[in-house]
Write a protein that holds these residues in place. Structure first.
Motif, PDB file in Angstrom:
ATOM      1  N   LEU A   1       5.562  10.070  -6.196  1.00 38.91           N
ATOM      2  CA  LEU A   1       4.569   8.994  -6.364  1.00 38.91           C
ATOM      3  C   LEU A   1       3.821   8.756  -5.051  1.00 38.91           C
ATOM      4  CD1 LEU A   1       3.499   6.605  -8.199  1.00 38.91           C
ATOM      5  CD2 LEU A   1       5.150   5.206  -6.965  1.00 38.91           C
ATOM      6  N   VAL A   2       4.602   8.583  -3.973  1.00 39.93           N
ATOM      7  CA  VAL A   2       3.987   8.306  -2.670  1.00 39.93           C
ATOM      8  C   VAL A   2       3.088   9.464  -2.251  1.00 39.93           C
ATOM      9  CG1 VAL A   2       4.501   7.971  -0.227  1.00 39.93           C
ATOM     10  CG2 VAL A   2       5.838   6.771  -1.956  1.00 39.93           C
ATOM     11  N   PHE A   3       3.619  10.664  -2.398  1.00 41.06           N
ATOM     12  CA  PHE A   3       2.877  11.853  -2.018  1.00 41.06           C
ATOM     13  C   PHE A   3       1.552  11.943  -2.778  1.00 41.06           C
ATOM     14  CE2 PHE A   3       2.011  16.430  -2.368  1.00 41.06           C
ATOM     15  CZ  PHE A   3       2.039  16.778  -1.024  1.00 41.06           C
ATOM     16  N   ASN A   4       1.620  11.699  -4.074  1.00 40.13           N
ATOM     17  CA  ASN A   4       0.420  11.761  -4.900  1.00 40.13           C
ATOM     18  C   ASN A   4      -0.595  10.691  -4.529  1.00 40.13           C
ATOM     19  OD1 ASN A   4       0.551  13.969  -6.657  1.00 40.13           O
ATOM     20  ND2 ASN A   4       2.279  12.991  -7.681  1.00 40.13           N
ATOM     21  N   CYS A   5      -0.114   9.498  -4.211  1.00 38.15           N
ATOM     22  CA  CYS A   5      -1.002   8.409  -3.824  1.00 38.15           C
ATOM     23  C   CYS A   5      -1.799   8.796  -2.587  1.00 38.15           C
ATOM     24  CB  CYS A   5      -0.203   7.145  -3.530  1.00 38.15           C
ATOM     25  SG  CYS A   5       0.312   6.338  -5.040  1.00 38.15           S
TER      26      CYS A   5
ATOM     27  N   ILE B   1      -0.633  -3.164  -4.624  1.00 34.40           N
ATOM     28  CA  ILE B   1      -0.052  -1.825  -4.379  1.00 34.40           C
ATOM     29  C   ILE B   1       1.469  -1.890  -4.508  1.00 34.40           C
ATOM     30  CG2 ILE B   1       0.406  -0.122  -2.575  1.00 34.40           C
ATOM     31  CD1 ILE B   1      -2.485  -0.545  -1.651  1.00 34.40           C
ATOM     32  N   LEU B   2       2.058  -2.950  -3.951  1.00 36.34           N
ATOM     33  CA  LEU B   2       3.510  -3.132  -4.025  1.00 36.34           C
ATOM     34  C   LEU B   2       3.956  -3.243  -5.482  1.00 36.34           C
ATOM     35  CD1 LEU B   2       5.886  -3.464  -2.033  1.00 36.34           C
ATOM     36  CD2 LEU B   2       5.738  -5.926  -2.459  1.00 36.34           C
ATOM     37  N   ALA B   3       3.163  -4.035  -6.247  1.00 38.03           N
ATOM     38  CA  ALA B   3       3.516  -4.231  -7.650  1.00 38.03           C
ATOM     39  C   ALA B   3       3.511  -2.903  -8.399  1.00 38.03           C
ATOM     40  CB  ALA B   3       2.556  -5.216  -8.301  1.00 38.03           C
ATOM     41  N   VAL B   4       2.439  -2.133  -8.163  1.00 29.11           N
ATOM     42  CA  VAL B   4       2.344  -0.831  -8.826  1.00 29.11           C
ATOM     43  C   VAL B   4       3.541   0.032  -8.442  1.00 29.11           C
ATOM     44  CG1 VAL B   4       1.040   1.329  -8.848  1.00 29.11           C
ATOM     45  CG2 VAL B   4      -0.146  -0.836  -9.093  1.00 29.11           C
ATOM     46  N   PHE B   5       3.887  -0.017  -7.149  1.00 30.30           N
ATOM     47  CA  PHE B   5       5.008   0.776  -6.663  1.00 30.30           C
ATOM     48  C   PHE B   5       6.306   0.360  -7.358  1.00 30.30           C
ATOM     49  CE2 PHE B   5       8.348   1.840  -3.644  1.00 30.30           C
ATOM     50  CZ  PHE B   5       8.056   3.179  -3.407  1.00 30.30           C
ATOM     51  N   LEU B   6       6.481  -0.962  -7.453  1.00 31.55           N
ATOM     52  CA  LEU B   6       7.710  -1.467  -8.076  1.00 31.55           C
ATOM     53  C   LEU B   6       7.788  -1.085  -9.545  1.00 31.55           C
ATOM     54  CD1 LEU B   6       8.239  -4.979  -6.469  1.00 31.55           C
ATOM     55  CD2 LEU B   6       9.557  -2.884  -6.124  1.00 31.55           C
ATOM     56  N   VAL B   7       6.644  -1.245 -10.235  1.00 30.01           N
ATOM     57  CA  VAL B   7       6.629  -0.874 -11.650  1.00 30.01           C
ATOM     58  C   VAL B   7       6.998   0.597 -11.796  1.00 30.01           C
ATOM     59  CG1 VAL B   7       5.132  -0.495 -13.639  1.00 30.01           C
ATOM     60  CG2 VAL B   7       5.048  -2.658 -12.403  1.00 30.01           C
ATOM     61  N   ASN B   8       6.438   1.418 -10.908  1.00 23.13           N
ATOM     62  CA  ASN B   8       6.758   2.844 -10.930  1.00 23.13           C
ATOM     63  C   ASN B   8       8.241   3.093 -10.723  1.00 23.13           C
ATOM     64  OD1 ASN B   8       4.679   4.952 -11.257  1.00 23.13           O
ATOM     65  ND2 ASN B   8       3.561   3.496  -9.974  1.00 23.13           N
TER      66      ASN B   8
ATOM     67  N   MET C   1      10.194   2.162 -13.784  1.00 22.56           N
ATOM     68  CA  MET C   1      10.030   3.182 -14.816  1.00 22.56           C
ATOM     69  C   MET C   1      10.885   4.404 -14.487  1.00 22.56           C
ATOM     70  SD  MET C   1       8.046   2.259 -17.238  1.00 22.56           S
ATOM     71  CE  MET C   1       7.362   3.744 -17.937  1.00 22.56           C
ATOM     72  N   ALA C   2      10.828   4.793 -13.200  1.00 20.31           N
ATOM     73  CA  ALA C   2      11.578   5.978 -12.797  1.00 20.31           C
ATOM     74  C   ALA C   2      13.066   5.758 -13.036  1.00 20.31           C
ATOM     75  CB  ALA C   2      11.315   6.289 -11.328  1.00 20.31           C
ATOM     76  N   VAL C   3      13.565   4.573 -12.659  1.00 21.00           N
ATOM     77  CA  VAL C   3      14.992   4.285 -12.821  1.00 21.00           C
ATOM     78  C   VAL C   3      15.364   4.295 -14.300  1.00 21.00           C
ATOM     79  CG1 VAL C   3      16.739   2.489 -12.580  1.00 21.00           C
ATOM     80  CG2 VAL C   3      15.276   3.041 -10.660  1.00 21.00           C
ATOM     81  N   ILE C   4      14.529   3.615 -15.110  1.00 24.43           N
ATOM     82  CA  ILE C   4      14.856   3.534 -16.542  1.00 24.43           C
ATOM     83  C   ILE C   4      14.885   4.921 -17.171  1.00 24.43           C
ATOM     84  CG2 ILE C   4      13.973   2.752 -18.785  1.00 24.43           C
ATOM     85  CD1 ILE C   4      13.026   0.205 -17.284  1.00 24.43           C
ATOM     86  N   LEU C   5      13.871   5.717 -16.869  1.00 25.38           N
ATOM     87  CA  LEU C   5      13.827   7.063 -17.442  1.00 25.38           C
ATOM     88  C   LEU C   5      15.024   7.886 -16.975  1.00 25.38           C
ATOM     89  CD1 LEU C   5      10.024   7.867 -17.307  1.00 25.38           C
ATOM     90  CD2 LEU C   5      11.462   7.522 -19.314  1.00 25.38           C
TER      91      LEU C   5
END
Lengths: 244, 446
Positions: free
Chosen positions: B25-29, B157-164, B167-171
């Protein structure tokens, strides 16, 4: 004098009993016959298999069977059943000669009312003892009256009395049972449990205090000095011993 | 054990999967930001640079404005408009570009297009420079942001990161749980195999080949065990048969030798010999029965004849038997029984045998005499028996070999007792501690 006559009669009655020995090993048949013959049993018959045994038993009334468990044409247990079917006597006793290790449970488990069993190999003395005891028990021939003397006190187990200086005291039923058990195992320790079992039967649990009371009474009757017994000895933690 | 391993795998998998997705995610951003930030880097000569070059190099002369050759790149055109709105200089000017500009025209073209030509404006002292690109060369967009947008940007940006992250954890958890389930089946199967228990796993899913292997192995094991049991059974029966067959001839030997021993025609010496034969035959009888017992215990062939057994009467009986068998005065046995009512499930004859062996063992190892203490007590639903003597203990090799099948019939007492206790589901410990001590723990019968 009369008693002696009776005893002799009884003994000859005992030794005149017909015994049938069944075993497939001729050497063993010879040996057992020989032991019993030497002891005074003259009416001995032998058979090597079931068929032969049934034939012999059919020809004459047999008083005691000595049966091997494994026979070439069947086993001793079913042979006994068949023998009893053809027997003219109400219920002939049987002793099994067995080569199995755990025959004890097997014979009991089969409920065949064998009167006793002897594990091979056995000593001559053992065989004679058992044959005599079964015959006595079944035919009610009791020649050996358990009468014994303890430091001058005469104990007569036949009529359950103790005589001391010519004075006779009766034993109670429990005292009699306890003393009989101790006499049968004289000079040996008999555990509390075994004594209780003999006097009170299977549900003896918790009878130990009562046992102590009975032993104390017995001592009063048969010990010269009940407080320091010389014949009915306590073995601490284990049981009692009758020293003769 | 199983749960732990699988759980560890599951946690590690989830963490790794989450970490990988976050790194991605970070890399892509960063990559994405770079791409959108660099709008013009594809060309060496950006319109802005070209415009700056023109503004620097345009020189006023008597004949008007002059620009050196080659300064304006081929694809661009450029005009100079004076304050009155007239074009006073031009280069490469296309035909469809007007020569005069009103105030409205100027306002319209400032940021956007002039007749579909993308244009760029530079304000000079002497007028307005307009640089044009070929039609459709670039796209232009206007971006307008409120100041609020900049202020809340870090938060968003933080919110988007957290949501990501969530999602990553849940998946990862969902995937991991799936894997966990399959792994658990696998590990359970393996553990069952280790305990030689028959297993069957439905052969589906990504591990189906492994499941198949486990099923196959389980079947093979079951077959092997069955074959082994058949062989052991046959062996134990054979031993039992032989010991059975030995007894009849042995009876004859015993009987005949006894007869010889009491035969008056023989010399006392010969009678003595006959007595020896009898005594030795009796010894063989004991050996044969020990041998048979060890064999049947070894192959677990003991028929189940266990019943409720009161332990204390048994201990007293064994002690009494031992004393009755003619124990000399240098031996002393004391009983210390704490729970008179203790009951266990046992084959009484076997257990009696084991206890007798153990007590005899103390006597055998201490010919000089010793004191033996037999203690019985209950602890944690177990019935404990302790047999302790104050003698010289037993040699270490005897202790080591308790669990082994005895090599000969000599010294069979301890191994036999050990096996009998094993058959009863108990534990057996033996050690030298100021003498020899044995501790037996048997499950209590309730």
């Amino acid at each position: 004098m009369k008693t002696v006559m009776n005893m002799q009669e009884m003994l000859s009655e005992l030794y005149n009993k017909k015994i049938l020995i069944v075993d497939d090993e001729p050497a063993l048949l010879d040996m057992v016959s020989h032991i019993l013959y030497r002891e005074g049993f003259y009416n001995l018959h032998t058979a090597a298999d079931c068929a032969c045994a049934l034939k012999t038993a059919g020809e004459q009334p047999i008083a005691l069977y000595l049966l091997d468990v494994r026979l070439p044409d069947g086993d001793g247990f079913s042979l006994l059943e068949n023998l009893r079917k053809i027997s003219r006597l109400p219920r002939t006793p049987a002793i099994f000669l067995t080569a199995c290790d755990q025959s004890d449970d097997k014979i009991r488990g089969l409920g065949l009312d064998a009167d006793d069993y002897i594990v091979k190999p056995f000593l001559a003395e053992e065989l004679i003892l058992r044959v005599r005891s079964v015959l006595r028990r079944v035919y009610a021939i009791d020649s050996e009256a358990p009468i014994f003397s303890l430091s001058g006190v005469i104990v007569n187990l036949e009529n359950a009395t103790v005589s001391r200086n010519g004075r006779e005291t009766s034993l109670t039923a429990k005292e009699y049972l306890l003393l009989k058990k101790l006499w049968e195992n004289k000079n040996k320790i008999v555990t509390n449990d075994a004594l209780c079992l003999a006097a009170w039967g299977e549900d003896y649990y918790g009878c130990e205090n009562t046992l102590m009371v009975h032993i104390r009474r017995l001592r009063k009757k048969m010990e010269l000095c009940p407080s320091s017994p010389r014949h009915l000895i306590t073995v601490k933690g284990l049981g009692y011993k009758l020293l003769i | 054990m199983t749960g732990k391993t699988t759980l560890r795998l599951f946690i590690r998998f989830t963490l790794t999967a989450t970490a990988i997705s976050m790194i991605l995610l970070v890399f892509n951003c960063i990559g994405f930001a770079c791409i959108i930030a660099d709008t013009t880097s594809l060309h060496d000569m950006t319109p802005q640079r070209a415009l700056r070059l023109v503004s620097q190099n345009l020189t006023p002369t008597q004949e008007g404005y002059v620009l050196g050759d080659g300064i304006l790149p081929q694809q661009y055109w450029c005009i100079l408009v004076n304050d009155g709105g007239d074009v006073i200089w031009s280069q490469n000017m296309p035909d469809d570009i007007p020569g005069h500009y009103s105030l409205q025209d100027m306002a319209r073209i400032t940021r956007w297009f002039l007749n579909d030509y993308p244009v760029y404006i530079s304000l000079e002292d002497y007028g307005i420079l307009i640089l044009g690109e070929p039609k459709k060369a670039v796209g232009k967009y206007q971006l307008i942001y409120y100041m609020e947008w900049f202020e809340t940007l870090p938060r968003r940006i933080l919110a988007v990161f957290l949501v990501n992250l969530c999602m990553a954890v849940i998946l990862a958890l969902i995937l991991g749980a799936n894997l966990y389930r399959k792994l658990r089946i696998l590990i359970n199967g393996m553990n069952s195999l280790r305990r030689e228990k028959q297993v069957y796993i439905s052969e589906r899913g990504i591990f189906h080949e492994l499941y198949h292997s486990i099923n196959e192995t389980s079947n093979t094991l079951a077959h092997k065990n069955a074959a082994l049991a058949v062989r052991d059974n046959a062996r134990a029966r054979w031993i039992s048969g032989i010991s059975h067959d030995i007894r009849t001839p042995l009876s004859v030997i015993t009987g005949c030798s006894e007869e010889l021993a009491s035969c008056a025609a023989l010399s006392p010496e010969d009678r003595k010999k006959a007595e020896t034969i009898t005594a030795q035959s009796i010894k063989i009888r004991k050996l044969v029965s020990d041998f048979n017992l060890i064999s049947s215990l070894e192959y677990d062939m003991q028929p189940s004849r266990k019943k409720k057994t009161a332990l204390c009467p048994l201990l007293r009986q064994v002690t009494a038997d031992l004393i009755n068998s003619g124990l000399t005065a240098q031996y002393e046995i004391s009983l210390d029984l704490h729970n008179e009512g203790s009951e266990i499930r046992a084959d009484e004859a076997l257990l009696e045998r084991a206890l007798f062996n153990l007590l005899s063992n103390s006597i055998l190892h201490n010919p000089e005499g010793c004191r033996i203490r037999v203690a019985q007590y209950e602890r944690n639903n177990l019935v404990c028996i302790e047999i302790q003597d104050d003698g010289c203990g037993v040699p270490p090799e005897v202790l080591e070999n308790i669990r082994q099948i005895p090599r000969s019939t000599h010294g069979m007492g301890l191994p036999m007792a050990y096996r009998i206790i094993q058959v009863h589901g108990g534990s057996f410990t033996a050690e030298n501690d100021n003498g020899f001590r044995i501790r037996i723990e048997l499950p209590k019968e309730n």
